[in-house]
Design a protein around this motif. Structure first.
Motif, PDB file in Angstrom:
ATOM      1  N   ASN A   1       0.808  -1.223   0.000  1.00  0.00           N
ATOM      2  CA  ASN A   1       0.000   0.000   0.000  1.00  0.00           C
ATOM      3  C   ASN A   1       0.839   1.271   0.000  1.00  0.00           C
ATOM      4  O   ASN A   1       0.587   2.187  -0.773  1.00  0.00           O
ATOM      5  CB  ASN A   1      -0.936   0.009   1.210  1.00  0.00           C
ATOM      6  CG  ASN A   1      -1.971  -1.086   1.131  1.00  0.00           C
ATOM      7  OD1 ASN A   1      -2.222  -1.628   0.071  1.00  0.00           O
ATOM      8  ND2 ASN A   1      -2.554  -1.430   2.250  1.00  0.00           N
ATOM      9  N   THR A   2       1.839   1.352   0.869  1.00  0.00           N
ATOM     10  CA  THR A   2       2.599   2.593   0.998  1.00  0.00           C
ATOM     11  C   THR A   2       3.925   2.577   0.265  1.00  0.00           C
ATOM     12  O   THR A   2       4.450   3.631  -0.073  1.00  0.00           O
ATOM     13  CB  THR A   2       2.875   2.898   2.480  1.00  0.00           C
ATOM     14  OG1 THR A   2       3.630   1.828   3.032  1.00  0.00           O
ATOM     15  CG2 THR A   2       1.586   3.077   3.245  1.00  0.00           C
TER      16      THR A   2
ATOM     17  N   THR B   1       0.779   3.252   8.637  1.00  0.00           N
ATOM     18  CA  THR B   1      -0.679   3.269   8.524  1.00  0.00           C
ATOM     19  C   THR B   1      -1.369   2.687   9.751  1.00  0.00           C
ATOM     20  O   THR B   1      -2.583   2.754   9.857  1.00  0.00           O
ATOM     21  CB  THR B   1      -1.131   2.465   7.297  1.00  0.00           C
ATOM     22  OG1 THR B   1      -0.666   1.122   7.429  1.00  0.00           O
ATOM     23  CG2 THR B   1      -0.595   3.072   6.020  1.00  0.00           C
ATOM     24  N   ARG B   2      -0.576   2.079  10.665  1.00  0.00           N
ATOM     25  CA  ARG B   2      -1.081   1.463  11.893  1.00  0.00           C
ATOM     26  C   ARG B   2      -2.084   0.351  11.614  1.00  0.00           C
ATOM     27  O   ARG B   2      -3.108   0.239  12.272  1.00  0.00           O
ATOM     28  CB  ARG B   2      -1.688   2.510  12.821  1.00  0.00           C
ATOM     29  CG  ARG B   2      -0.711   3.543  13.283  1.00  0.00           C
ATOM     30  CD  ARG B   2      -1.351   4.525  14.205  1.00  0.00           C
ATOM     31  NE  ARG B   2      -0.372   5.528  14.596  1.00  0.00           N
ATOM     32  CZ  ARG B   2      -0.661   6.586  15.316  1.00  0.00           C
ATOM     33  NH1 ARG B   2      -1.887   6.781  15.739  1.00  0.00           N
ATOM     34  NH2 ARG B   2       0.268   7.443  15.633  1.00  0.00           N
ATOM     35  N   GLN B   3      -1.780  -0.437  10.587  1.00  0.00           N
ATOM     36  CA  GLN B   3      -2.635  -1.565  10.221  1.00  0.00           C
ATOM     37  C   GLN B   3      -1.753  -2.731   9.789  1.00  0.00           C
ATOM     38  O   GLN B   3      -0.590  -2.551   9.458  1.00  0.00           O
ATOM     39  CB  GLN B   3      -3.552  -1.195   9.057  1.00  0.00           C
ATOM     40  CG  GLN B   3      -4.559  -0.147   9.382  1.00  0.00           C
ATOM     41  CD  GLN B   3      -5.387   0.201   8.149  1.00  0.00           C
ATOM     42  OE1 GLN B   3      -5.133  -0.294   7.056  1.00  0.00           O
ATOM     43  NE2 GLN B   3      -6.371   1.051   8.327  1.00  0.00           N
TER      44      GLN B   3
ATOM     45  N   GLU C   1      -0.766  -5.218   6.986  1.00  0.00           N
ATOM     46  CA  GLU C   1      -0.824  -5.179   5.526  1.00  0.00           C
ATOM     47  C   GLU C   1       0.056  -6.282   4.955  1.00  0.00           C
ATOM     48  O   GLU C   1       0.859  -6.880   5.661  1.00  0.00           O
ATOM     49  CB  GLU C   1      -0.316  -3.831   5.008  1.00  0.00           C
ATOM     50  CG  GLU C   1      -1.146  -2.657   5.443  1.00  0.00           C
ATOM     51  CD  GLU C   1      -0.554  -1.345   4.984  1.00  0.00           C
ATOM     52  OE1 GLU C   1       0.544  -1.344   4.395  1.00  0.00           O
ATOM     53  OE2 GLU C   1      -1.188  -0.325   5.216  1.00  0.00           O
TER      54      GLU C   1
ATOM     55  N   ASN D   1       2.224  -2.451   9.702  1.00  0.00           N
ATOM     56  CA  ASN D   1       2.831  -1.278   9.100  1.00  0.00           C
ATOM     57  C   ASN D   1       2.686  -0.114  10.074  1.00  0.00           C
ATOM     58  O   ASN D   1       1.584   0.342  10.335  1.00  0.00           O
ATOM     59  CB  ASN D   1       2.147  -0.943   7.776  1.00  0.00           C
ATOM     60  CG  ASN D   1       2.883   0.140   7.019  1.00  0.00           C
ATOM     61  OD1 ASN D   1       3.734   0.833   7.556  1.00  0.00           O
ATOM     62  ND2 ASN D   1       2.560   0.279   5.748  1.00  0.00           N
TER      63      ASN D   1
END
Length: 68
Positions: free
Chosen positions: A17-18, A45-47, A49, A42
């Motif tokens: 994603n990033t 993003t604090r999720q 992934e 991650n």
């Protein structure tokens, strides 16, 4: 860090994603032929992934073998 004559290679894990390279790990190249993909946290993003394998360095630190 893997030893010089080891079959394990150092690879970086890039977030899909990033695009940030946050994690580094070693991979057995004989046992795992395809690209490594792991679901990890991650911090940007604090999720959790999906992270996909890429080279450890982008050509900066790779030492080529000497010709004898």
């Amino acid at each position: 860090m893997p030893k010089k004559n080891s079959k394990r290679k150092l690879v970086g894990l890039v977030s899909e994603n990033t695009g940030h390279r946050v994690y580094y790990t070693t991979k057995n190249t004989l046992a795992t032929a395809g690209k490594l993909s792991l679901k990890k946290y991650n911090p940007f993003t604090r999720q959790h992934e999906l992270f996909v394998e890429t080279k450890k360095s982008l050509g900066r630190n790779e030492v080529k073998a000497r010709k004898r």
